[in-house]
Scaffold this active site. Structure first.
Site, PDB file in Angstrom:
ATOM      1  CE1 TYR A 409      -1.564  -0.647   4.959  1.00  6.06           C
ATOM      2  CE2 TYR A 409       0.739  -0.183   4.440  1.00  6.06           C
ATOM      3  CZ  TYR A 409      -0.343  -0.346   5.253  1.00  6.06           C
ATOM      4  OH  TYR A 409      -0.193  -0.588   6.809  1.00  6.06           O
ATOM      5  CD  GLU A 410       0.026   5.201   2.066  1.00  9.95           C
ATOM      6  OE1 GLU A 410      -0.352   6.244   1.055  1.00  9.95           O
ATOM      7  OE2 GLU A 410      -0.724   5.420   3.281  1.00  9.95           O
ATOM      8  N   GLY A 411       1.099   2.667  -2.502  1.00 16.67           N
ATOM      9  CA  GLY A 411       1.945   2.517  -4.056  1.00 16.67           C
ATOM     10  C   GLY A 411       2.776   1.355  -3.653  1.00 16.67           C
TER      11      GLY A 411
END
Length: 601
Positions: A409-411
Site C-alpha cells: 500500500y501507498e503505491g
C-alpha cells in the site's frame, strides 16, 4: 522560521545526489527537543498500556478494540498532532508528527494501518485542500476522534493506475448535489468510519474529482464483509458500494478534476509516514528476538553468543538505525521547507503541500527501503525463535504477516522505485536538480587517467563519505547514459529503472547513516562508536548492491567499448582502499544489543 533554518542550506528534493551535505545540516533522532522526547515517551506508554498487552485480541480480529484504541488516541490528542490548533489539533511540526506515527505503530499493524489511514489520507486531504467551511465542519471531529475517516480511491480495475477509476459522479438537474455510483475496495477503517474521501469521475473528465462523503447507509452506501487478510487482522478493510449516493456540491474537495492531484500528494505524505510506521515495529521485533536469544540455551550456551545469531541481530539493528537516520533527515527537510514557504507568505496548507511535494523522491525512497527492512527484520525474528517463531503464540508470526502489506500500500514498491527515478529525471529537465553537468563530469572522468594518489582517510568515516560520493558517480554514469540513449522512452524500460532506483535508494540510506554517525561522533554523543560501526556495515552491503544493479543496468543498454569502459568505471567507483572487517563490525553491534537486551541506539 528558526535562525537555524535560515543559516543552513536546505537542499531541494533529489539534490542529495549532486550536492554534499555537511553532517551539521542534517537532523537526527539525537536532536529531538525535550518536548519531542516527552511526546515519544507518552506515546510509548500509551502503546504499552493500550495495545501491546492485547496482541492476541488484535490477531483474533477484534475490530471493536481497534476502534476503542483509536478513540482513546483521539482523547489524548494523538490523532490531531498534524492538525492546526484552530481545528482542535495540536499543530505540531512535521518531525513530531513523524515521531508519533513511528512510536504508535510498532505494536501491531492493525493500529498502524488504522492510525495512518485516519490521520493521513483520511484527514489531511480536507485539512490541506478543503475550503474553510469544510475544514470547520469536519476537521475538528476527525482531530479529536469523535469521527473517523477513510479514503476511497482503489477500485477493482484501478490500483496502481489510480486515475482509471470508474466510479461516476453525476450532477443533479437542479445543480445542488452529485450522485455517486461505483465500487471501492481495500478501504481501511471502512467498518467504523464516519466520513470518507471518495474519488469519482464527472462525465468524461480526464482526471477524477475528490468528494467528502458522510457515511450514511440510508444514502445509498453499503459495505462488503470484512476482508479475510494475511495480516493486519483487526484493521477494518471492506469494499464500499455507492448507489446514487447524494453528495452536496459544496462537498467537492478542491476543484473539478483535481482529485488525481489530491491523491498523489496524499500518497507522498503517506509514504514517508509509512516508513516511520515501520521503525518501531523493527525495534520491537529486535527487543523480543534479543530477549529470546539471551534466554534460549543450546549446547549449554545462550544462542545470543553464537556468531550466526550475532550476525542477524547486528543486521537487524543496523537497518533500523539507517531507517531512522534517513526518515528523520527527510522529515526535517520537509519541516524546514514548510517554514521557509510560510515565511514567504504561503498559507500553512499551501506550505505543507509544497513542502512534502518537494521531497517526493525521498518519500518514495523511504517507503521502499523501510518497508523492506521490516519484512526482513520480522523474517529474521522468526528464524531466531526457530520452531517457536512459526507459532502464533510468539509475536514474530504476527509481525511477519503484518509487515507484508507495507510493500503494497501507498503505491507498490515497484511503482515507488520507478517513481523515484522518474521524478528525479523530471526535476532535472525542469532545472531543479542539475544532473546534466555532474553526469558530463563523470563521463570525462571515465575517459581520463585515474589518479593513483593515496587519499588521506584519517578522519572518522572519511573513506565512507568518499565511497558515497563515488556511488553517486555510479548512478550518474548509469542513469545519465540511459537518459541519453532512451530519452523520453526511458519509462518503457522498467527493469533498468528498477536497477537505477536501487542504486539511488542505497545512496540516500547509506549517506544518511554516515552523516548521523559522523555528527554523533563530532558531538561526542552516546553510542558514537556503534553508530560508526552500523554506518560502515550498511555501506559495505550498499556497495555490493550498487555494483550488482549497475552491472545489470549497464549490460542492458551498452555494448562493445562503451560497455567495457562503463564496467571499468564501475570497478573504480566501488573499490575500497580499506575494506571493513564485517565480522568484527557485526560482533561489536550485536554484543551491544544483547548486553542491553533490546535495540539500544
Amino acid at each position: 522560521m528558526s535562525t537555524e533554518t535560515i543559516n543552513k542550506e536546505i537542499l531541494r528534493g533529489g539534490q542529495f545526489l549532486v550536492k554534499e551535505t555537511p553532517c551539521e545540516d542534517i537532523f537526527t533522532p539525537e536532536d529531538f527537543s525535550e518536548e519531542q522526547k516527552m511526546m515519544k515517551e507518552s506515546v510509548k506508554e500509551f502503546v504499552d498500556r493500550e495495545i501491546w498487552p492485547h496482541k492476541e485480541r488484535f490477531e483474533a480480529k477484534d475490530y471493536k478494540l481497534t476502534e476503542e484504541v483509536m478513540r482513546k488516541a483521539g482523547e489524548l490528542g494523538l490523532l490531531g498532532i498534524a492538525v492546526p490548533e484552530k481545528y482542535d489539533g495540536l499543530g505540531m511540526g512535521f518531525v513530531t508528527t513523524m515521531l508519533v506515527c513511528d512510536y504508535i505503530s510498532g505494536a501491531t499493524g492493525s493500529i498502524a494501518t488504522a492510525f495512518g489511514a485516519h490521520t493521513g489520507i483520511g484527514t489531511m486531504p480536507i485539512t490541506l485542500y478543503g475550503t474553510e467551511e469544510q475544514r470547520q465542519k469536519y476537521v475538528p471531529k476527525l482531530a479529536t476522534g469523535e469521527w473517523f475517516g477513510a479514503y476511497c480511491l482503489t477500485e477493482p480495475g484501478a490500483g496502481s493506475d489510480a486515475n482509471s477509476g470508474k466510479t461516476k459522479a453525476v450532477l443533479s438537474d437542479d445543480g445542488k448535489y452529485y450522485s455517486l455510483s461505483g465500487q471501492k475496495m481495500w478501504i481501511s477503517n471502512a467498518g467504523f468510519c464516519d466520513v470518507m474521501i471518495v474519488f469519482a469521475r464527472i462525465e468524461d473528465d480526464k482526471n477524477i474529482t475528490g468528494f467528502i462523503v458522510e457515511n450514511d447507509p440510508e444514502n445509498g452506501i453499503s459495505m462488503g464483509e470484512e476482508e479475510k487478510k494475511l495480516g493486519i487482522h483487526s484493521s477494518s478493510t471492506r469494499q464500499v458500494f455507492f448507489n446514487e449516493t447524494k453528495v452536496p456540491v459544496e462537498n467537492m474537495l478542491a476543484g473539478r478534476g483535481e482529485g488525481f492531484k489530491i491523491a498523489m500528494n496524499a500518497l507522498n505524505v503517506g509514504r514517508i509516514k509509512l516508513a516511520a510506521a515501520c521503525l518501531d515495529a523493527q525495534r520491537r521485533v529486535i527487543w523480543k528476538a534479543t530477549e529470546y536469544a539471551n534466554d534460549r540455551v543450546q549446547f549449554k550456551t545462550p544462542i545470543a553468543k553464537f556468531g550466526a545469531i550475532k550476525s542477524k541481530l547486528a543486521e537487524m539493528a543496523t537497518n533500523v538505525f539507517v531507517g531512522e537516520s534517513a526518515s528523520y533527515r527527510a522529515a526535517k527537510n520537509i519541516e524546514d521547507r514548510i517554514s521557509i514557504r510560510e515565511s514567504q507568505g504561503n498559507s500553512h496548507q499551501e506550505a505543507e503541500l509544497k513542502g512534502v511535494e518537494e521531497y517526493a523522491i525521498e518519500c518514495s525512497i523511504l517507503k521502499v527501503a523501510v518497508s523492506e527492512d521490516i519484512q526482513n527484520c520480522s523474517d529474521e525474528g522468526i528464524q531466531i525463535f526457530g520452531g517457536m517463531g512459526f507459532s502464533a503464540d510468539t509475536p514474530m508470526e504476527a509481525a511477519w504477516r503484518d509487515a507484508r502489506i507495507s510493500r503494497i500500500y501507498e503505491g507498490t514498491n515497484e511503482i515507488n522505485r520507478m517513481l523515484a527515478v522518474g521524478m528525479l529525471v523530471k526535476k532535472a529537465m525542469k532545472g531543479h536538480v542539475d544532473l546534466l553537468n555532474p553526469a558530463q563530469e563523470v563521463a570525462k572522468e571515465l575517459m581520463g587517467i585515474p589518479s593513483f594518489d593515496t587519499p588521506d582517510f584519517s578522519e572518522t568515516l572519511s573513506e565512507e563519505k568518499a565511497m558515497v560520493a563515488k556511488l553517486k558517480k555510479v548512478f550518474l554514469m548509469v542513469a545519465g547514459s540511459a537518459v541519453q540513449k532512451f530519452g523520453p522512452d526511458l519509462e518503457q524500460h522498467q527493469q533498468l529503472l528498477l536497477a537505477s532506483a536501487d542504486i539511488l535508494i542505497e545512496i540516500y540510506m547509506a549517506e544518511s547513516a554516515i552523516l548521523r554517525a559522523e555528527k554523533t561522533s563530532k558531538n561526542n554523543g552516546a553510542n558514537a562508536e556503534y553508530q560508526v560501526a552500523m554506518a560502515k556495515l550498511y555501506l559495505y552491503h550498499a556497495v555490493d548492491i550498487v555494483t550488482q544493479k549497475a552491472k545489470e543496468g549497464i549490460v542492458s543498454f551498452a555494448e562493445g567499448d562503451e560497455q567495457k569502459m562503463m564496467l571499468v568505471g564501475l570497478k573504480r567507483f566501488t573499490k575500497y582502499q580499506n575494506m571493513p572487517n564485517v565480522v568484527a563490525l557485526r560482533n561489536k553491534i550485536a554484543e551491544k544489543v544483547t548486553a542491553e537486551n533490546t535495540y539500544p541506539f
